[in-house]
Design an enzyme around this catalytic site. Structure first.
Site, PDB file in Angstrom:
ATOM      1  N   TYR A  69       8.719   2.544 -14.279  1.00 34.69           N
ATOM      2  CA  TYR A  69       7.750   2.987 -13.282  1.00 34.69           C
ATOM      3  C   TYR A  69       7.175   4.346 -13.683  1.00 34.69           C
ATOM      4  CZ  TYR A  69       9.412  -0.713 -10.116  1.00 34.69           C
ATOM      5  OH  TYR A  69       9.734  -1.915  -9.534  1.00 34.69           O
ATOM      6  N   SER A 126       6.811  -6.814  -3.262  1.00 36.73           N
ATOM      7  CA  SER A 126       5.398  -7.098  -2.952  1.00 36.73           C
ATOM      8  C   SER A 126       5.233  -7.884  -1.652  1.00 36.73           C
ATOM      9  CB  SER A 126       4.735  -7.846  -4.117  1.00 36.73           C
ATOM     10  OG  SER A 126       4.528  -7.003  -5.215  1.00 36.73           O
ATOM     11  N   PRO A 127       5.811  -7.409  -0.549  1.00 35.45           N
ATOM     12  CA  PRO A 127       5.717  -8.152   0.708  1.00 35.45           C
ATOM     13  C   PRO A 127       4.337  -8.145   1.345  1.00 35.45           C
ATOM     14  CG  PRO A 127       6.794  -6.042   1.065  1.00 35.45           C
ATOM     15  CD  PRO A 127       6.635  -6.192  -0.413  1.00 35.45           C
ATOM     16  N   GLY A 139      -0.673 -13.141  -5.041  1.00 37.36           N
ATOM     17  CA  GLY A 139      -0.596 -13.165  -6.495  1.00 37.36           C
ATOM     18  C   GLY A 139       0.435 -12.158  -6.960  1.00 37.36           C
ATOM     19  N   PHE A 193      -2.910  -8.768   0.936  1.00 35.47           N
ATOM     20  CA  PHE A 193      -3.553  -9.788   1.768  1.00 35.47           C
ATOM     21  C   PHE A 193      -3.778  -9.274   3.184  1.00 35.47           C
ATOM     22  CE2 PHE A 193       0.974 -10.524   2.460  1.00 35.47           C
ATOM     23  CZ  PHE A 193       1.053 -10.705   3.827  1.00 35.47           C
TER      24      PHE A 193
END
Length: 305
Positions: free
Chosen positions: A52, A215-216, A220, A226
């Site tokens: 990271y 990535s909740p 993709g 979203f």
């Protein structure tokens, strides 16, 4: 915030954790505020990885809070290793070197958990086990886990380990549900019936391995969020409806959807916005009804058989 145990370990942490992938983009003062705000909100597990920010995220984290023994005892640190430029590497040498680098950057003597980041097709489990044993005996790593691995990959590794793996990080959100889809569509011939992960969710439940949802808020892998995205009108309408009903934000509802699953999944949220994080953690106090959970699942474009 409610607590959750990681696997069968003694580690008890807030049921929502903070992913620190983007913390290197902040200045010291901003980063300190993000961390302090998270802890005030009950977030005490901070998820890192050696890649990271090319290591910068771990450095910025420790510098921001002036890492010391008093600070360290109030948090749990998790980091990951195994991804290198153009390949994956679970060699003993790389695992040991990676942990040394993370400890140096985090300014700590140990991490609470170390995860293998992405499956390495060339993994020799005996070699991984030897590295884990060295790290455990030296006190540099207290617990171990994996990320993005299926049951047979975990079984192969577990065969050679002296202790149980406690975590498996997997991508999961209301619009990314392959772990759940196949379970509804047993013995059917359409696409949702395809078992893409060897039933990893049920496997982890059976073996007391905590699934951490990365990535909740994403669709993709790197396409973006979203939540609030006009490309997903139906699920956003339902998120907003439930958010208004329960007096929280749509992001909190998206996390509450994950928390409602009986597997006791721990979401890893990556926001560096303190106000948004305070709103998100309110999900811990919300319990969606069974009907509401299914409404969101269907609003995301999933059909029940």
């Amino acid at each position: 915030m409610k607590k959750v145990k990681l696997g069968n370990s003694e580690l008890e942490v807030g049921e929502i954790s903070l992913g620190c992938m983007r913390i290197h983009e902040l200045g010291k003062k901003e980063a300190a505020y993000v961390i302090e705000n998270a802890m005030d909100a009950g977030v005490d597990l901070f998820d890192h990885a050696d890649i990271y920010g090319k290591g910068k995220s771990e450095e910025v984290f420790s510098e921001a809070i002036d890492m010391n023994d008093d600070v360290r005892e109030n948090m749990k640190l998790q980091t990951k290793c195994g991804i290198r430029k153009g390949f994956f590497d679970f060699s003993k040498e790389h695992i040991l070197e990676s942990v040394e680098g993370s400890l140096r950057r985090l300014k700590t003597d140990y991490v609470d958990s170390l995860l293998l980041h992405r499956p390495d097709a060339l993994m020799e489990p005996e070699e991984v086990a030897e590295a884990f044993s060295i790290l455990k005996e030296s006190g540099k790593v207290r617990h171990f886990g994996v990320s993005n691995q299926n049951p047979m990959q975990i079984e192969l590794l577990q065969k050679y380990l002296d202790e149980d793996l406690i975590v498996n990080q997997m991508q999961l959100s209301v619009v990314h549900t392959p772990m759940i889809d196949a379970g509804f569509n047993v013995n059917m011939s359409h696409d949702p019936a395809i078992v893409r992960d060897s039933n990893v969710l049920d496997y982890c439940r059976l073996n007391d391995i905590t699934v951490q949802a990365w990535s909740p808020f994403q669709h993709g892998m790197i396409e973006g969020p979203f939540v609030g995205n006009k490309q997903f009108p139906e699920v956003n309408a339902k998120l907003q409806e439930l958010a208004e009903k329960k007096d929280v934000t749509d992001s909190a509802i998206a996390i509450a959807w994950i928390l409602r699953h009986p597997a006791k999944i721990q979401p890893v949220v990556g926001t560096m916005n303190p106000e948004r994080l305070r709103d998100i953690v309110k999900a811990s106090d919300i319990e969606l009804t069974r009907e509401e959970w299914y409404e969101l699942y269907r609003a995301a474009g999933n059909e029940l058989p």
